[in-house]
Scaffold this motif. Structure first.
Motif, mmCIF file in Angstrom:
data_model
loop_
_atom_site.group_PDB
_atom_site.id
_atom_site.type_symbol
_atom_site.label_atom_id
_atom_site.label_comp_id
_atom_site.label_asym_id
_atom_site.label_seq_id
_atom_site.Cartn_x
_atom_site.Cartn_y
_atom_site.Cartn_z
ATOM 1 N N ASN A 15 0.815 -1.218 0.000
ATOM 2 C CA ASN A 15 0.000 0.000 0.000
ATOM 3 C C ASN A 15 0.848 1.267 0.000
ATOM 4 O O ASN A 15 0.415 2.299 -0.509
ATOM 5 C CB ASN A 15 -0.975 -0.009 1.174
ATOM 6 N N HIS A 16 2.044 1.198 0.563
ATOM 7 C CA HIS A 16 2.946 2.348 0.501
ATOM 8 C C HIS A 16 3.313 2.647 -0.951
ATOM 9 O O HIS A 16 3.368 3.810 -1.362
ATOM 10 C CB HIS A 16 4.209 2.098 1.329
ATOM 11 N N CYS A 17 3.553 1.600 -1.733
ATOM 12 C CA CYS A 17 3.856 1.781 -3.157
ATOM 13 C C CYS A 17 2.682 2.455 -3.871
ATOM 14 O O CYS A 17 2.880 3.376 -4.679
ATOM 15 C CB CYS A 17 4.133 0.434 -3.826
ATOM 16 N N VAL A 18 1.478 1.988 -3.575
ATOM 17 C CA VAL A 18 0.272 2.573 -4.175
ATOM 18 C C VAL A 18 0.206 4.057 -3.848
ATOM 19 O O VAL A 18 -0.034 4.898 -4.720
ATOM 20 C CB VAL A 18 -1.002 1.840 -3.678
ATOM 21 N N HIS A 19 0.435 4.399 -2.596
ATOM 22 C CA HIS A 19 0.395 5.786 -2.158
ATOM 23 C C HIS A 19 1.458 6.620 -2.877
ATOM 24 O O HIS A 19 1.167 7.723 -3.352
ATOM 25 C CB HIS A 19 0.585 5.869 -0.640
ATOM 26 N N THR A 20 2.673 6.102 -2.953
ATOM 27 C CA THR A 20 3.768 6.835 -3.595
ATOM 28 C C THR A 20 3.458 7.102 -5.063
ATOM 29 O O THR A 20 3.585 8.235 -5.540
ATOM 30 C CB THR A 20 5.097 6.058 -3.467
ATOM 31 N N VAL A 21 3.046 6.075 -5.791
ATOM 32 C CA VAL A 21 2.722 6.236 -7.212
ATOM 33 C C VAL A 21 1.590 7.244 -7.379
ATOM 34 O O VAL A 21 1.666 8.156 -8.209
ATOM 35 C CB VAL A 21 2.362 4.872 -7.852
ATOM 36 N N THR A 22 0.544 7.103 -6.576
ATOM 37 C CA THR A 22 -0.605 7.994 -6.673
ATOM 38 C C THR A 22 -0.210 9.443 -6.412
ATOM 39 O O THR A 22 -0.555 10.345 -7.189
ATOM 40 C CB THR A 22 -1.712 7.564 -5.690
ATOM 41 N N MET A 23 0.524 9.691 -5.340
ATOM 42 C CA MET A 23 0.882 11.059 -4.974
ATOM 43 C C MET A 23 1.846 11.691 -5.985
ATOM 44 O O MET A 23 1.675 12.841 -6.377
ATOM 45 C CB MET A 23 1.490 11.102 -3.566
ATOM 46 N N GLU A 24 2.854 10.946 -6.396
ATOM 47 C CA GLU A 24 3.861 11.500 -7.307
ATOM 48 C C GLU A 24 3.268 11.800 -8.688
ATOM 49 O O GLU A 24 3.488 12.872 -9.246
ATOM 50 C CB GLU A 24 5.054 10.552 -7.434
ATOM 51 N N VAL A 25 2.539 10.854 -9.247
ATOM 52 C CA VAL A 25 1.980 11.051 -10.588
ATOM 53 C C VAL A 25 0.909 12.138 -10.570
ATOM 54 O O VAL A 25 0.785 12.913 -11.531
ATOM 55 C CB VAL A 25 1.446 9.724 -11.168
ATOM 56 N N SER A 26 0.169 12.246 -9.475
ATOM 57 C CA SER A 26 -0.866 13.281 -9.362
ATOM 58 C C SER A 26 -0.305 14.692 -9.455
ATOM 59 O O SER A 26 -1.025 15.630 -9.791
ATOM 60 C CB SER A 26 -1.635 13.125 -8.052
ATOM 61 N N GLU A 27 0.986 14.848 -9.148
ATOM 62 C CA GLU A 27 1.600 16.174 -9.185
ATOM 63 C C GLU A 27 1.940 16.655 -10.596
ATOM 64 O O GLU A 27 2.251 17.821 -10.791
ATOM 65 C CB GLU A 27 2.852 16.187 -8.308
ATOM 66 N N ILE A 28 1.870 15.768 -11.588
ATOM 67 C CA ILE A 28 2.128 16.181 -12.971
ATOM 68 C C ILE A 28 0.962 17.036 -13.447
ATOM 69 O O ILE A 28 -0.204 16.636 -13.320
ATOM 70 C CB ILE A 28 2.315 14.957 -13.896
ATOM 71 N N ASP A 29 1.276 18.202 -13.988
ATOM 72 C CA ASP A 29 0.238 19.109 -14.479
ATOM 73 C C ASP A 29 -0.560 18.436 -15.592
ATOM 74 O O ASP A 29 0.023 17.944 -16.557
ATOM 75 C CB ASP A 29 0.887 20.402 -14.989
#
Length: 69
Positions: A15-29
């Motif tokens: 779930n940490h991986c899921v969170h990291t991917v979600t948060m990082e990719v969400s920051e792309i404009d």
């Protein structure tokens, strides 16, 4: 033009991986939605320009979650 892609990401293992991917990719404009799944090891991403598949794949590789294939 809205684009939806689903990537196989073998490094998603918790779930940490899921969170990291979600948060990082969400920051792309331009990224509207990121849904990562630990069971399928996939992420479905909905985006508009200026986001691009190359930018998304590049970021995923940079944070150690490269797209398979």
């Amino acid at each position: 033009m809205t684009t939806t892609v689903t990537y196989s990401i073998p490094n998603i293992s918790c779930n940490h991986c899921v969170h990291t991917v979600t948060m990082e990719v969400s920051e792309i404009d331009g990224v509207q939605s990121v849904v990562a799944n630990v069971e399928t090891q996939q992420a479905t991403i909905i985006f508009d320009p200026p986001a691009t598949e190359d930018a998304i794949k590049g970021l995923l590789a940079e944070i150690n979650y490269p797209v398979a294939g």
